[in-house]
Design a protein around this motif. Structure first.
Motif, PDB file in Angstrom:
ATOM      1  N   VAL A 131      -3.286   4.723  -5.289  1.00 52.61           N
ATOM      2  CA  VAL A 131      -1.917   4.347  -4.493  1.00 52.61           C
ATOM      3  C   VAL A 131      -1.241   5.543  -4.110  1.00 52.61           C
ATOM      4  O   VAL A 131      -0.610   5.471  -3.072  1.00 52.61           O
ATOM      5  CB  VAL A 131      -1.126   3.572  -5.544  1.00 52.61           C
ATOM      6  N   THR A 132      -1.534   6.878  -4.589  1.00 53.04           N
ATOM      7  CA  THR A 132      -0.927   8.185  -4.261  1.00 53.04           C
ATOM      8  C   THR A 132      -1.584   8.441  -2.899  1.00 53.04           C
ATOM      9  O   THR A 132      -0.902   9.060  -2.119  1.00 53.04           O
ATOM     10  CB  THR A 132      -1.154   9.231  -5.558  1.00 53.04           C
ATOM     11  N   ALA A 133      -2.813   8.292  -2.861  1.00 56.68           N
ATOM     12  CA  ALA A 133      -3.741   8.642  -1.783  1.00 56.68           C
ATOM     13  C   ALA A 133      -3.283   8.039  -0.561  1.00 56.68           C
ATOM     14  O   ALA A 133      -3.138   8.435   0.565  1.00 56.68           O
ATOM     15  CB  ALA A 133      -5.055   8.806  -2.132  1.00 56.68           C
ATOM     16  N   CYS A 134      -3.158   6.637  -0.894  1.00 60.51           N
ATOM     17  CA  CYS A 134      -2.688   5.786   0.088  1.00 60.51           C
ATOM     18  C   CYS A 134      -1.471   6.060   1.012  1.00 60.51           C
ATOM     19  O   CYS A 134      -1.112   6.339   2.008  1.00 60.51           O
ATOM     20  CB  CYS A 134      -2.525   4.191  -0.171  1.00 60.51           C
ATOM     21  N   ALA A 135      -0.264   6.539   0.068  1.00 59.30           N
ATOM     22  CA  ALA A 135       0.919   6.680   0.309  1.00 59.30           C
ATOM     23  C   ALA A 135       0.829   8.002   1.044  1.00 59.30           C
ATOM     24  O   ALA A 135       1.543   8.180   2.138  1.00 59.30           O
ATOM     25  CB  ALA A 135       2.026   6.903  -0.712  1.00 59.30           C
ATOM     26  N   ALA A 136       0.202   9.001   0.558  1.00 54.71           N
ATOM     27  CA  ALA A 136       0.048  10.409   1.309  1.00 54.71           C
ATOM     28  C   ALA A 136      -0.836  10.524   2.456  1.00 54.71           C
ATOM     29  O   ALA A 136      -0.317  11.226   3.499  1.00 54.71           O
ATOM     30  CB  ALA A 136      -0.629  11.467   0.250  1.00 54.71           C
ATOM     31  N   VAL A 137      -1.794   9.484   2.662  1.00 59.29           N
ATOM     32  CA  VAL A 137      -2.501   9.483   4.020  1.00 59.29           C
ATOM     33  C   VAL A 137      -1.994   8.369   4.822  1.00 59.29           C
ATOM     34  O   VAL A 137      -2.113   8.724   6.430  1.00 59.29           O
ATOM     35  CB  VAL A 137      -3.891   9.183   3.452  1.00 59.29           C
ATOM     36  N   GLY A 138      -1.334   7.537   4.621  1.00 56.12           N
ATOM     37  CA  GLY A 138      -0.894   6.353   5.329  1.00 56.12           C
ATOM     38  C   GLY A 138      -1.976   5.489   5.585  1.00 56.12           C
ATOM     39  O   GLY A 138      -1.897   4.794   6.814  1.00 56.12           O
ATOM     40  N   ILE A 139      -2.540   4.835   4.540  1.00 53.77           N
ATOM     41  CA  ILE A 139      -3.601   3.780   4.736  1.00 53.77           C
ATOM     42  C   ILE A 139      -3.391   2.730   3.802  1.00 53.77           C
ATOM     43  O   ILE A 139      -2.617   3.088   2.685  1.00 53.77           O
ATOM     44  CB  ILE A 139      -5.063   4.338   4.741  1.00 53.77           C
ATOM     45  N   SER A 140      -3.941   1.672   3.980  1.00 56.68           N
ATOM     46  CA  SER A 140      -3.940   0.610   2.957  1.00 56.68           C
ATOM     47  C   SER A 140      -4.694   0.725   1.955  1.00 56.68           C
ATOM     48  O   SER A 140      -5.876   1.341   1.801  1.00 56.68           O
ATOM     49  CB  SER A 140      -4.029  -0.811   3.578  1.00 56.68           C
ATOM     50  N   TYR A 141      -4.404   0.319   0.698  1.00 58.40           N
ATOM     51  CA  TYR A 141      -5.497   0.313  -0.568  1.00 58.40           C
ATOM     52  C   TYR A 141      -6.724  -0.379  -0.104  1.00 58.40           C
ATOM     53  O   TYR A 141      -7.708   0.245  -0.580  1.00 58.40           O
ATOM     54  CB  TYR A 141      -4.687  -0.256  -1.922  1.00 58.40           C
ATOM     55  N   ARG A 142      -6.602  -1.373   0.544  1.00 58.18           N
ATOM     56  CA  ARG A 142      -7.809  -2.121   0.837  1.00 58.18           C
ATOM     57  C   ARG A 142      -8.746  -1.228   1.605  1.00 58.18           C
ATOM     58  O   ARG A 142      -9.929  -1.106   1.566  1.00 58.18           O
ATOM     59  CB  ARG A 142      -7.649  -3.370   1.605  1.00 58.18           C
ATOM     60  N   GLN A 143      -8.315  -0.279   2.625  1.00 61.58           N
ATOM     61  CA  GLN A 143      -9.110   0.542   3.238  1.00 61.58           C
ATOM     62  C   GLN A 143      -9.606   1.567   2.462  1.00 61.58           C
ATOM     63  O   GLN A 143     -10.825   1.784   2.462  1.00 61.58           O
ATOM     64  CB  GLN A 143      -8.184   1.289   4.352  1.00 61.58           C
ATOM     65  N   LEU A 144      -8.869   2.262   1.411  1.00 61.37           N
ATOM     66  CA  LEU A 144      -9.355   3.115   0.853  1.00 61.37           C
ATOM     67  C   LEU A 144     -10.561   2.645  -0.131  1.00 61.37           C
ATOM     68  O   LEU A 144     -11.253   3.286  -0.311  1.00 61.37           O
ATOM     69  CB  LEU A 144      -8.131   3.577  -0.298  1.00 61.37           C
ATOM     70  N   ASP A 145     -10.296   1.644  -0.674  1.00 65.16           N
ATOM     71  CA  ASP A 145     -11.282   0.819  -1.637  1.00 65.16           C
ATOM     72  C   ASP A 145     -12.584   0.730  -0.907  1.00 65.16           C
ATOM     73  O   ASP A 145     -13.772   1.039  -1.469  1.00 65.16           O
ATOM     74  CB  ASP A 145     -10.645  -0.437  -2.303  1.00 65.16           C
ATOM     75  N   TYR A 146     -12.542   0.197   0.317  1.00 62.17           N
ATOM     76  CA  TYR A 146     -13.711  -0.047   1.205  1.00 62.17           C
ATOM     77  C   TYR A 146     -14.277   1.418   1.536  1.00 62.17           C
ATOM     78  O   TYR A 146     -15.532   1.223   1.595  1.00 62.17           O
ATOM     79  CB  TYR A 146     -13.329  -0.826   2.799  1.00 62.17           C
ATOM     80  N   TRP A 147     -13.425   2.223   1.826  1.00 63.98           N
ATOM     81  CA  TRP A 147     -14.252   3.521   2.186  1.00 63.98           C
ATOM     82  C   TRP A 147     -14.952   4.125   0.922  1.00 63.98           C
ATOM     83  O   TRP A 147     -16.037   4.900   1.040  1.00 63.98           O
ATOM     84  CB  TRP A 147     -13.220   4.527   2.853  1.00 63.98           C
ATOM     85  N   ALA A 148     -14.197   3.839  -0.394  1.00 59.08           N
ATOM     86  CA  ALA A 148     -14.922   4.383  -1.520  1.00 59.08           C
ATOM     87  C   ALA A 148     -16.112   3.710  -1.886  1.00 59.08           C
ATOM     88  O   ALA A 148     -17.235   4.372  -1.953  1.00 59.08           O
ATOM     89  CB  ALA A 148     -14.120   4.528  -2.490  1.00 59.08           C
TER      90      ALA A 148
END
Length: 194
Positions: A36-53
């Motif tokens: 959630v911190t990474a999403c806020a810092a980068v400006g992406i959704s958690y869904r994007q972050l999860d998919y990319w991981a």
């Protein structure tokens, strides 16, 4: 305690008793940042972050999720790479071409990232290390844009100044009080207490 996901995609980061250590810098892997911190810092959704991981585009280098109850921890460098991925997507570059560009970035150390500029015409991604290379690319008449990775470093540092971090190596387990508004954690704590 949360599951393998850090939080629901729509929720804001909540402190769970974390103490923010000094702000991380480009070579500091002693702290990690939750999803959630990474999403806020980068400006992406958690869904994007999860998919990319999950698709191995940007895997957290401090700690990957390893089953129920664990949380991914991203390093400062990971956040910079996430920011570059977002900028390339915003510019219309395909995810396939972004994957190729990120593989090239992964082959470099953190010190090299600040000197790299990526150039793209919306289809292809080029690396530019000197003004002469930019001139050569522009002679073809194709319109391009540039992403200075050093600028992304500064943006991430600014974003992280008010977001929580946690030690990369977990200390001894301590019972924590649930955060205000965390109803599920409060119910679990009451159940354990009595």
């Amino acid at each position: 305690m949360h599951g393998p996901r850090d939080s629901d995609p729509g929720t804001a980061p909540q402190g769970l008793g974390e103490v923010s250590p000094p702000l991380a810098t480009e070579g500091d892997d002693s702290v990690g940042y939750r999803g959630v911190t990474a999403c806020a810092a980068v400006g992406i959704s958690y869904r994007q972050l999860d998919y990319w991981a999950r698709t191995m585009l940007v895997v957290p280098s401090v700690r990957d999720a390893s089953g129920s109850g664990t949380q991914r921890l991203y390093s400062f460098r990971d956040l910079v790479v996430l920011k570059v991925v977002k900028r390339l997507l915003d510019a219309g570059v395909s995810l396939q071409n972004i994957r190729k560009a990120i593989e090239a970035l992964r082959s470099r150390g953190v010190g090299d990232l600040a000197g790299i500029t990526l150039i793209s015409d919306g289809t292809t991604v080029y690396e530019c290390r000197s003004p002469e290379e930019v001139v050569d690319l522009l002679q073809g008449g194709q319109g391009v844009f540039g992403i200075a990775i050093g600028g992304a470093f500064k943006e991430i540092q600014g974003s992280l100044s008010h977001l929580p971090a946690e030690p990369a190596v977990p200390g001894p387990a301590e019972p924590t009080e649930p955060a205000a508004g965390d109803e599920l954690a409060a119910r679990r704590a009451r159940r354990r207490a009595g």
